[in-house]
Design a protein around this motif. Structure first.
Motif, PDB file in Angstrom:
ATOM      1  N   GLN A   2       0.848  -1.189   0.000  1.00 17.56           N
ATOM      2  CA  GLN A   2       0.000   0.000   0.000  1.00 17.56           C
ATOM      3  C   GLN A   2       0.885   1.240   0.000  1.00 17.56           C
ATOM      4  OE1 GLN A   2      -2.479  -0.504   3.465  1.00 17.56           O
ATOM      5  NE2 GLN A   2      -4.057  -1.609   2.286  1.00 17.56           N
ATOM      6  N   VAL A   3       0.532   2.200  -0.874  1.00 16.73           N
ATOM      7  CA  VAL A   3       1.335   3.411  -1.015  1.00 16.73           C
ATOM      8  C   VAL A   3       0.412   4.622  -1.045  1.00 16.73           C
ATOM      9  CG1 VAL A   3       3.033   4.646  -2.415  1.00 16.73           C
ATOM     10  CG2 VAL A   3       3.062   2.144  -2.371  1.00 16.73           C
ATOM     11  N   SER A   4       0.775   5.640  -0.267  1.00 13.89           N
ATOM     12  CA  SER A   4       0.069   6.923  -0.355  1.00 13.89           C
ATOM     13  C   SER A   4       1.118   8.034  -0.374  1.00 13.89           C
ATOM     14  CB  SER A   4      -0.878   7.112   0.833  1.00 13.89           C
ATOM     15  OG  SER A   4      -0.152   7.146   2.050  1.00 13.89           O
ATOM     16  N   VAL A   5       0.830   9.089  -1.153  1.00 16.62           N
ATOM     17  CA  VAL A   5       1.801  10.167  -1.334  1.00 16.62           C
ATOM     18  C   VAL A   5       1.159  11.497  -0.986  1.00 16.62           C
ATOM     19  CG1 VAL A   5       3.334  11.338  -2.946  1.00 16.62           C
ATOM     20  CG2 VAL A   5       2.956   8.870  -3.163  1.00 16.62           C
ATOM     21  N   GLU A   6       1.904  12.296  -0.222  1.00 16.06           N
ATOM     22  CA  GLU A   6       1.463  13.644   0.156  1.00 16.06           C
ATOM     23  C   GLU A   6       2.501  14.659  -0.317  1.00 16.06           C
ATOM     24  OE1 GLU A   6       0.794  16.273   4.268  1.00 16.06           O
ATOM     25  OE2 GLU A   6       1.407  14.155   4.363  1.00 16.06           O
ATOM     26  N   SER A   7       2.051  15.740  -0.956  1.00 16.62           N
ATOM     27  CA  SER A   7       2.954  16.820  -1.380  1.00 16.62           C
ATOM     28  C   SER A   7       3.070  17.824  -0.246  1.00 16.62           C
ATOM     29  CB  SER A   7       2.416  17.505  -2.641  1.00 16.62           C
ATOM     30  OG  SER A   7       2.386  16.603  -3.716  1.00 16.62           O
ATOM     31  N   THR A   8       4.256  17.914   0.341  1.00 10.23           N
ATOM     32  CA  THR A   8       4.456  18.834   1.462  1.00 10.23           C
ATOM     33  C   THR A   8       5.017  20.180   1.006  1.00 10.23           C
ATOM     34  OG1 THR A   8       6.601  17.780   1.848  1.00 10.23           O
ATOM     35  CG2 THR A   8       4.748  16.990   3.145  1.00 10.23           C
ATOM     36  N   SER A   9       5.493  20.266  -0.228  1.00 12.57           N
ATOM     37  CA  SER A   9       5.923  21.529  -0.830  1.00 12.57           C
ATOM     38  C   SER A   9       5.938  21.312  -2.335  1.00 12.57           C
ATOM     39  CB  SER A   9       7.313  21.954  -0.327  1.00 12.57           C
ATOM     40  OG  SER A   9       8.314  21.118  -0.858  1.00 12.57           O
ATOM     41  N   ALA A  10       6.418  22.300  -3.072  1.00 12.21           N
ATOM     42  CA  ALA A  10       6.421  22.174  -4.527  1.00 12.21           C
ATOM     43  C   ALA A  10       7.197  20.949  -4.993  1.00 12.21           C
ATOM     44  CB  ALA A  10       7.006  23.436  -5.154  1.00 12.21           C
ATOM     45  N   LEU A  11       8.288  20.632  -4.310  1.00 10.93           N
ATOM     46  CA  LEU A  11       9.135  19.518  -4.749  1.00 10.93           C
ATOM     47  C   LEU A  11       9.211  18.382  -3.741  1.00 10.93           C
ATOM     48  CD1 LEU A  11      12.184  21.409  -6.341  1.00 10.93           C
ATOM     49  CD2 LEU A  11      10.153  20.499  -7.479  1.00 10.93           C
ATOM     50  N   GLU A  12       8.843  18.608  -2.499  1.00 14.95           N
ATOM     51  CA  GLU A  12       8.987  17.563  -1.475  1.00 14.95           C
ATOM     52  C   GLU A  12       7.767  16.653  -1.447  1.00 14.95           C
ATOM     53  OE1 GLU A  12      11.022  17.973   2.658  1.00 14.95           O
ATOM     54  OE2 GLU A  12       8.856  18.118   3.023  1.00 14.95           O
ATOM     55  N   ARG A  13       8.022  15.359  -1.321  1.00 15.68           N
ATOM     56  CA  ARG A  13       6.956  14.372  -1.234  1.00 15.68           C
ATOM     57  C   ARG A  13       7.145  13.547   0.032  1.00 15.68           C
ATOM     58  NH1 ARG A  13       5.925  17.458  -4.437  1.00 15.68           N
ATOM     59  NH2 ARG A  13       5.347  17.216  -6.643  1.00 15.68           N
ATOM     60  N   ARG A  14       6.038  13.236   0.667  1.00 14.83           N
ATOM     61  CA  ARG A  14       6.033  12.386   1.866  1.00 14.83           C
ATOM     62  C   ARG A  14       5.237  11.132   1.510  1.00 14.83           C
ATOM     63  NH1 ARG A  14       6.684  12.843   7.459  1.00 14.83           N
ATOM     64  NH2 ARG A  14       5.225  11.586   8.701  1.00 14.83           N
ATOM     65  N   MET A  15       5.935  10.039   1.358  1.00 16.91           N
ATOM     66  CA  MET A  15       5.320   8.798   0.870  1.00 16.91           C
ATOM     67  C   MET A  15       5.258   7.763   1.984  1.00 16.91           C
ATOM     68  SD  MET A  15       6.367   6.592  -2.525  1.00 16.91           S
ATOM     69  CE  MET A  15       7.961   6.033  -1.874  1.00 16.91           C
ATOM     70  N   THR A  16       4.061   7.256   2.239  1.00 14.13           N
ATOM     71  CA  THR A  16       3.866   6.213   3.243  1.00 14.13           C
ATOM     72  C   THR A  16       3.710   4.882   2.524  1.00 14.13           C
ATOM     73  OG1 THR A  16       2.756   7.782   4.714  1.00 14.13           O
ATOM     74  CG2 THR A  16       2.453   5.440   5.173  1.00 14.13           C
ATOM     75  N   ALA A 107       8.779   7.743   3.820  1.00 16.13           N
ATOM     76  CA  ALA A 107       9.972   8.220   3.104  1.00 16.13           C
ATOM     77  C   ALA A 107       9.709   9.639   2.615  1.00 16.13           C
ATOM     78  CB  ALA A 107      10.293   7.313   1.927  1.00 16.13           C
ATOM     79  N   THR A 108      10.576  10.548   3.017  1.00 15.55           N
ATOM     80  CA  THR A 108      10.463  11.940   2.588  1.00 15.55           C
ATOM     81  C   THR A 108      11.605  12.242   1.629  1.00 15.55           C
ATOM     82  OG1 THR A 108       9.514  12.513   4.734  1.00 15.55           O
ATOM     83  CG2 THR A 108      10.315  14.339   3.360  1.00 15.55           C
ATOM     84  N   PHE A 109      11.269  12.823   0.486  1.00 13.61           N
ATOM     85  CA  PHE A 109      12.282  13.080  -0.542  1.00 13.61           C
ATOM     86  C   PHE A 109      11.797  14.176  -1.484  1.00 13.61           C
ATOM     87  CE2 PHE A 109       9.428   9.721  -1.787  1.00 13.61           C
ATOM     88  CZ  PHE A 109       9.070  10.025  -3.096  1.00 13.61           C
ATOM     89  N   GLU A 110      12.724  14.699  -2.250  1.00 13.61           N
ATOM     90  CA  GLU A 110      12.404  15.699  -3.261  1.00 13.61           C
ATOM     91  C   GLU A 110      12.326  15.045  -4.631  1.00 13.61           C
ATOM     92  OE1 GLU A 110      14.303  19.921  -2.212  1.00 13.61           O
ATOM     93  OE2 GLU A 110      15.780  18.307  -2.265  1.00 13.61           O
ATOM     94  N   VAL A 111      11.537  15.620  -5.506  1.00 16.81           N
ATOM     95  CA  VAL A 111      11.433  15.142  -6.881  1.00 16.81           C
ATOM     96  C   VAL A 111      11.977  16.207  -7.828  1.00 16.81           C
ATOM     97  CG1 VAL A 111       9.461  13.671  -6.408  1.00 16.81           C
ATOM     98  CG2 VAL A 111       9.078  16.048  -7.100  1.00 16.81           C
TER      99      VAL A 111
END
Length: 436
Positions: A2-16, A107-111
């Motif tokens: 199971q994967v869910s993604v949240e955009s915390t800023s223009a480039l940062e993503r917080r993926m569970t 997992a928090t990362f930039e795209v």
């Protein structure tokens, strides 16, 4: 999974990411089976240790190893599934794990930024047009002669341009200071090598003469203890040598690898090199204008991970260039941030132009560029062969050609005007951009 993604800023993503317990147990059992085949336990033959004993001894470490590997595997599976393009390594926060339950981590990362390069028509380019004339070649010959000036002892007073061999002792308020004394120093008057007033005070001096001079250290002198202070130098002139320009003869031509053709052959070789320099100068100035234009027309946000990596690269380059007993990480990041940002943004923009217009390196242009670079050497055929045998060098040349094709693509759409100028103006270095 199971994967869910949240955009915390223009480039940062917080993926569970949730990993089912069945997959965890499969990985744990796989590792335990591998361990069982090689484990050495007293009282059992290798490969015959009961699984209950293997579990008792090794399950905790096998589970820890499996969880670490699963986080790496499922992270990349998840970003592919979600069509995300990470710009750097993620920061992973595992949630409390209980045996027999699913694994969940964040997992928090930039795209990488998603954008279309635009504004080509708004880019104004001034393309210089110039030729190498006979007078330009004459001037270059004078420069080459001056660069190869020899000095011969002269029995006369020193003039600007002469080379003096001197001993000197410097004092401030009667006290000698560090670095203020030397013996046998060669000094060309008018070179600006010494502090203001030092060389001027030696014009007219003769061999064997001793002069006491009083120049003043500049207010912005690098040694703050000396800045702005009046010094007293006792200078002994050991010899005076006058400059002698070399003749344009076979011996002089041979220094530049020209052995045949005499003066006309040498002029032809000099002209060829000047024309190559002219083409490169014009191409470089056009490229800088194109890159500046692309930057102005396409403001994009830069992933912090890419910026940090580029800052670190520039730190390493600075240490390699200037040396010294310093580690790259000791250099302040802010010294390089502006340059790093320009390079990162240009890299992203150029890559996007390549993608938008489906550009690929033109192999004919690759061959022409290699031949042009090789023409500066005495045995160009060997240089060309060396390039084609070296994959890394070939890839670097292809990258240069691809960048040239990006410039050409922009020029087809930009507002380009041609301007006729002299050779000297065309090759004169332009004010450098903040980074290239």
């Amino acid at each position: 999974m199971q994967v869910s993604v949240e955009s915390t800023s223009a480039l940062e993503r917080r993926m569970t990411v949730g990993v089912p317990v069945e997959r965890i147990e499969t990985e744990v059992n796989k590792r335990l089976q591998q361990t069982a085949r090689r484990a050495k336990v007293p009282g059992f033959r290798p490969g015959k240790v009961p699984m209950s004993v293997i579990r008792q001894r090794y399950e905790a470490s096998a589970r820890q190893e499996a969880l670490g590997d699963l986080i790496q595997e499922t992270f990349y599976e998840a970003v592919v599934e979600q069509k995300l393009n990470p710009a750097g390594a993620p920061a992973v926060e595992p949630k409390p794990f209980e045996k027999g339950k699913d694994l969940e981590y964040v997992a928090t990362f930039e795209v990488f930024p998603e954008f279309q390069v635009q504004g080509f028509e708004s880019i104004a380019i001034e393309r210089l047009q110039a030729e190498v004339g006979d007078a330009d070649v004459d001037n270059m010959l004078d420069i080459l002669r001056k660069q190869n000036t020899r000095f011969e002892v002269a029995e006369r007073a020193a003039e600007n341009g002469d080379q003096l061999n001197i001993d000197f002792v410097g004092k401030i308020e009667g006290e000698a200071f560090a670095g203020g004394s030397a013996k046998g120093t060669q000094l060309v008057l008018g070179s600006g090598r010494m502090i203001p007033g030092f060389e001027d005070a030696l014009v007219g001096a003769k061999a064997g003469e001793e002069r006491v001079i009083n120049p003043t250290f500049p207010e912005d002198y690098q040694n703050l203890d000396l800045a702005g202070k009046v010094a007293e130098f006792t200078v002994t002139v050991n010899s005076v040598s006058a400059p002698q320009l070399p003749e344009l003869n076979e011996e002089f031509f041979a220094q530049f690898g020209v052995k045949d053709g005499g003066l006309e052959g040498f002029r032809a070789e000099v002209r060829k090199n000047m024309e190559r320099e002219l083409r490169q100068a014009i191409k470089s100035k056009v490229k800088n204008q194109v890159m500046d234009g692309l930057l102005a027309a396409n403001p994009i946000e830069v992933p912090k991970a890419l910026l940090s990596n580029e800052v670190n690269r520039l730190r390493v380059q600075a240490v390699q260039q200037f040396g010294g007993n310093i580690k790259p990480e000791q250099l302040p990041a802010e010294l390089f941030e502006e340059q790093a940002k320009r390079r990162v943004v240009l890299g992203l923009i150029v890559a996007e132009v390549v993608k938008q217009f489906e550009l690929k390196p033109d192999e004919e242009r690759v061959r022409e560029l290699i031949q042009e670079m090789a023409s500066a050497y005495q045995e160009p055929e060997q240089v060309v062969a060396w390039y084609y045998k070296n994959d890394q060098q070939m890839n670097e040349v292809r990258s240069v050609v691809l960048e040239e094709q990006v410039v050409d693509t922009v020029l087809q759409k930009a507002n380009v005007t041609d301007k006729a100028v002299s050779y000297e103006e065309a090759v004169k270095p332009a004010e450098a951009p903040k980074a290239d």
